[in-house]
Enzyme design. Structure first.
Site, PDB file in Angstrom:
ATOM      1  N   ASP A 272     -18.439  10.926  16.531  1.00 51.53           N
ATOM      2  CA  ASP A 272     -18.221   9.785  17.421  1.00 51.53           C
ATOM      3  C   ASP A 272     -17.600  10.255  18.737  1.00 51.53           C
ATOM      4  OD1 ASP A 272     -17.656   7.408  18.671  1.00 51.53           O
ATOM      5  OD2 ASP A 272     -16.062   6.803  17.267  1.00 51.53           O
ATOM      6  N   LYS A 279     -14.945   9.059  24.927  1.00 49.72           N
ATOM      7  CA  LYS A 279     -13.550   9.301  24.559  1.00 49.72           C
ATOM      8  C   LYS A 279     -12.963  10.413  25.415  1.00 49.72           C
ATOM      9  CE  LYS A 279     -13.898   8.117  19.622  1.00 49.72           C
ATOM     10  NZ  LYS A 279     -12.909   7.026  19.624  1.00 49.72           N
ATOM     11  N   ASP A 290     -15.358  10.974  11.321  1.00 47.17           N
ATOM     12  CA  ASP A 290     -15.683   9.549  11.395  1.00 47.17           C
ATOM     13  C   ASP A 290     -16.702   9.133  10.323  1.00 47.17           C
ATOM     14  OD1 ASP A 290     -14.979   7.178  12.578  1.00 47.17           O
ATOM     15  OD2 ASP A 290     -16.454   7.310  14.198  1.00 47.17           O
ATOM     16  N   GLU A 351     -18.400   1.411  17.772  1.00 46.04           N
ATOM     17  CA  GLU A 351     -19.742   1.560  17.191  1.00 46.04           C
ATOM     18  C   GLU A 351     -19.749   1.401  15.677  1.00 46.04           C
ATOM     19  OE1 GLU A 351     -17.747   4.014  17.614  1.00 46.04           O
ATOM     20  OE2 GLU A 351     -17.934   4.943  15.638  1.00 46.04           O
ATOM     21  N   ARG A 353     -18.431  -0.821  13.738  1.00 43.76           N
ATOM     22  CA  ARG A 353     -18.774  -2.183  13.333  1.00 43.76           C
ATOM     23  C   ARG A 353     -20.243  -2.496  13.605  1.00 43.76           C
ATOM     24  NH1 ARG A 353     -14.146  -4.331  17.315  1.00 43.76           N
ATOM     25  NH2 ARG A 353     -13.398  -2.231  16.871  1.00 43.76           N
TER      26      ARG A 353
HETATM   27  N1  BES Z   1     -13.863   6.123  15.005  1.00 42.83           N
HETATM   28  C1  BES Z   1     -13.099   5.376  15.944  1.00 42.83           C
HETATM   29  C2  BES Z   1     -11.745   4.959  15.397  1.00 42.83           C
HETATM   30  C3  BES Z   1     -10.688   6.018  15.380  1.00 42.83           C
HETATM   31  C4  BES Z   1     -10.114   6.464  16.547  1.00 42.83           C
HETATM   32  C5  BES Z   1     -10.216   6.494  14.187  1.00 42.83           C
HETATM   33  C6  BES Z   1      -9.115   7.411  16.505  1.00 42.83           C
HETATM   34  C7  BES Z   1      -9.208   7.417  14.142  1.00 42.83           C
HETATM   35  C8  BES Z   1      -8.657   7.890  15.302  1.00 42.83           C
HETATM   36  C9  BES Z   1     -13.836   4.105  16.315  1.00 42.83           C
HETATM   37  O1  BES Z   1     -15.207   4.200  16.390  1.00 42.83           O
HETATM   38  C10 BES Z   1     -13.362   3.733  17.686  1.00 42.83           C
HETATM   39  O2  BES Z   1     -13.621   4.467  18.599  1.00 42.83           O
HETATM   40  N2  BES Z   1     -12.673   2.610  17.792  1.00 42.83           N
HETATM   41  C11 BES Z   1     -12.127   2.182  19.023  1.00 42.83           C
HETATM   42  C12 BES Z   1     -12.327   0.701  19.125  1.00 42.83           C
HETATM   43  C13 BES Z   1     -11.994   0.138  20.465  1.00 42.83           C
HETATM   44  C14 BES Z   1     -13.002   0.617  21.475  1.00 42.83           C
HETATM   45  C15 BES Z   1     -12.013  -1.355  20.372  1.00 42.83           C
HETATM   46  C16 BES Z   1     -10.637   2.530  19.038  1.00 42.83           C
HETATM   47  O3  BES Z   1      -9.984   2.414  18.006  1.00 42.83           O
HETATM   48  O4  BES Z   1     -10.166   2.985  20.071  1.00 42.83           O
HETATM   49 ZN    ZN Z   2     -16.066   5.638  15.216  1.00 41.98          ZN
HETATM   50 MN    MN Z   3     -15.849   4.891  18.292  1.00 38.75          MN
END
Ligand code: BES
Ligand code: ZN
Ligand code: MN
Length: 495
Positions: A272, A279, A290, A351, A353
């Site tokens: 991801d 990111k 992920d 992504e 969800r």
């Molecule tokens: N896989 C990530 C969640 C994540 C981030 C898990 C860091 C562990 C450590 C997920 O896909 C994600 O990027 N979520 C975003 C959602 C936001 C854009 C609403 C997040 O948590 O920043």
């Molecule tokens: Zn993710």
């Molecule tokens: Mn993500």
């Protein structure tokens, strides 16, 4: 590694290393097995402990060599904390410490006599399970992508010693512990593999391979199949990557034909990067983890099949990469999910969800008794609960209670968070049925509320394992959580 249960007398047991408990108090206190050996050894153990080198805190250890009066070569004292407070977490911590000491001393075998008291609500079967799982996890080494020859661990045999009346329970615990431990190892191994090896296609091959040795039927849906099913949301994520998405379905039918299955759904995002909402670079490598939700589905299914539990379990892993590409989702894009709901993608990094919602719609065809999904879904969940508990969300209080209890008993805790409508309202979009993000506030909750919109037709729970699925820092690596929670849950259901 071989685990056995036996009921030999510890005073006369020939052993390289006999492990017994001490409890914490003002002064460390000998557990029943230690006290028994102490009488045999004319007070030598008590004398050693009274020197104060071990205080009995959970996981503290002290090795004693050539104890007088007994047949064991070594006695390893291990702290279990306060006697009245021994629980799954304490026992697992102690057993892991024992395994590390044994391994460092190059011991081939150990005999563990920690079960001299019923610790709170822990029965022998569970205590044994914890010890087997914790020893096994402590010996796990990731070797797959290192060029040196893999060094097998020194420790080959661990026996648990219990009273004769508890032997049958202990044997059951060994079997369940071994299966769960292999499930955890599988989940860790898949999690630790890098994104350039562990792709959606790799996971699909792995799932197909599992049906060779186990009573599991695997089916892998291609992007073509997903198109026919109108999985527009899942496919939109994979469009930004060169690796084709896979929807992996593994069925284990150990119950009656008519028994509604437990369906496990796991997020299988093999890398991801965030997509166009890319990111930051720091720690981005950790986004290879992920897919740990998906890996936990593999681990649980393998363990359930190994144990031949008399229940039906279906595992579903939607798997994709999330990368920025000319064809990738852009902020503001609107996609149509399999359920027909339109989704405005305000952040391409939300992504998980997007792939899970189509999987949740898909699994309705299995007429599930319950659906539990596992996903490294939000950084917000890590902020809320840290690395200690997974976030639990559910549309059913009974299912939530069952999972919470399973987590407590397995030493793999979860904590429930609310899903009131107020939160779902944060997902309102001016241009689609739903937005894929709900703002900064309560990010773990709004993510769960998004999923809930696609899980209306069955009892459902969601575990956000973003904080629990892997460790960062020097200890970086997948943990295999929440396989222990899932196994406790499934074993209990199997009765
Ligand atoms: N896989 C990530 C969640 C994540 C981030 C898990 C860091 C562990 C450590 C997920 O896909 C994600 O990027 N979520 C975003 C959602 C936001 C854009 C609403 C997040 O948590 O920043
Ligand atoms: Zn993710
Ligand atoms: Mn993500």
């Amino acid at each position: 590694m071989e685990y056995t249960a036996k009921s030999n007398k510890i005073e006369t047991l020939v052993s390289r290393c006999l492990v017994v408990a001490v409890y914490a108090g003002k002064k460390a206190k000998l557990g029943a097995s230690a006290a028994l050996l102490d009488r045999q050894a004319d007070g030598a153990i008590k004398a050693l402990v009274s020197k104060g080198d071990i205080n009995g805190d959970p996981g503290t250890t002290l090795m004693m060599y050539d104890p007088p009066g007994v047949r064991a070569e070594r006695i390893l004292l291990v702290g279990l904390g306060k006697q009245s407070e021994v629980d799954a977490t304490v026992l697992r911590k102690a057993a892991a410490a024992v395994a590390r000491v044994a391994e460092a001393a190059s011991l081939r075998s150990i005999d563990i006599a920690l079960f001299d008291r019923r610790h709170g609500r822990l029965d022998t079967r569970r205590m044994v399970r914890h010890v087997v799982e914790a020893v096994d996890a402590a010996l796990y080494r990731y070797e797959e992508t290192k060029s040196g020859r893999a060094k097998p661990s020194h420790l080959k045999n661990a026996a648990v010693l219990v009273e004769r009346a508890e032997l049958a329970a202990a044997r059951k615990g060994v079997r369940e512990g071994e299966a769960t431990a292999s499930g955890v190892s599988l989940a860790r191994e898949l999690g630790n593999l890098p994104g350039n090896i562990c792709t959606p296609s790799y996971l699909a091959r792995k799932a197909r391979a599992m049906q060779k040795d186990l009573p599991i039927k695997t089916r892998v849906l291609s992007e073509e199949d997903m198109k026919k099913l109108k999985m527009g949301s899942l496919l939109s994520v994979s469009r930004g990557s060169r690796e084709p998405a896979k929807l992996i379905v593994m069925e284990y039918r150990g119950g009656d034909k008519g028994d509604a299955p437990v369906v496990l759904v796991g997020k299988g995002l093999t890398f991801d990067a965030g997509g166009i909402s890319i990111k930051p670079a720091a720690a981005m490598d950790e986004m290879k983890f992920d897919m740990c939700g998906g890996a936990s589905v593999f681990g649980a299914l393998q363990a359930v099949a190994e144990l031949e539990l008399p229940i039906n379990v279906v595992g579903v892993v939607p798997s994709s990469e999330n990368l920025p590409d000319g064809a990738a989702n852009k902020p503001g894009d609107i996609v149509t999910s399999m359920a027909g709901k339109t989704i405005e993608i305000l952040n391409t990094d939300a992504e998980g969800r997007l792939i899970l919602c189509d999987a949740l719609t898909y699994v309705a065809r299995f007429k599930p008794d319950v659906v539990v999904d596992m996903a490294t879904l939000t950084g917000a969940c890590v902020i809320a609960l840290g690395n200690h508990a997974s976030g639990l969300f559910s549309n059913d209080d009974k299912l939530a209670a069952e999972l919470l209890e399973a987590g407590d008993e397995a030493g793999d805790r979860a904590w429930r968070l609310p899903m009131w409508d107020d939160y779902t309202r944060q997902l309102k979009s001016n241009f689609a049925d739903l937005a894929n993000i709900g703002g900064r506030n309560a990010g773990a909750v709004t993510a769960a509320c998004f999923l809930q919109e696609f899980a209306k037709d069955y009892r459902w729970a969601h575990l956000d394992i973003a904080g629990t699925a892997w460790n960062s820092g020097g200890d970086k690596g997948a943990t295999g959580r929440p396989v222990p929670l899932l196994m406790e849950f499934l074993i209990n259901r199997a009765g």
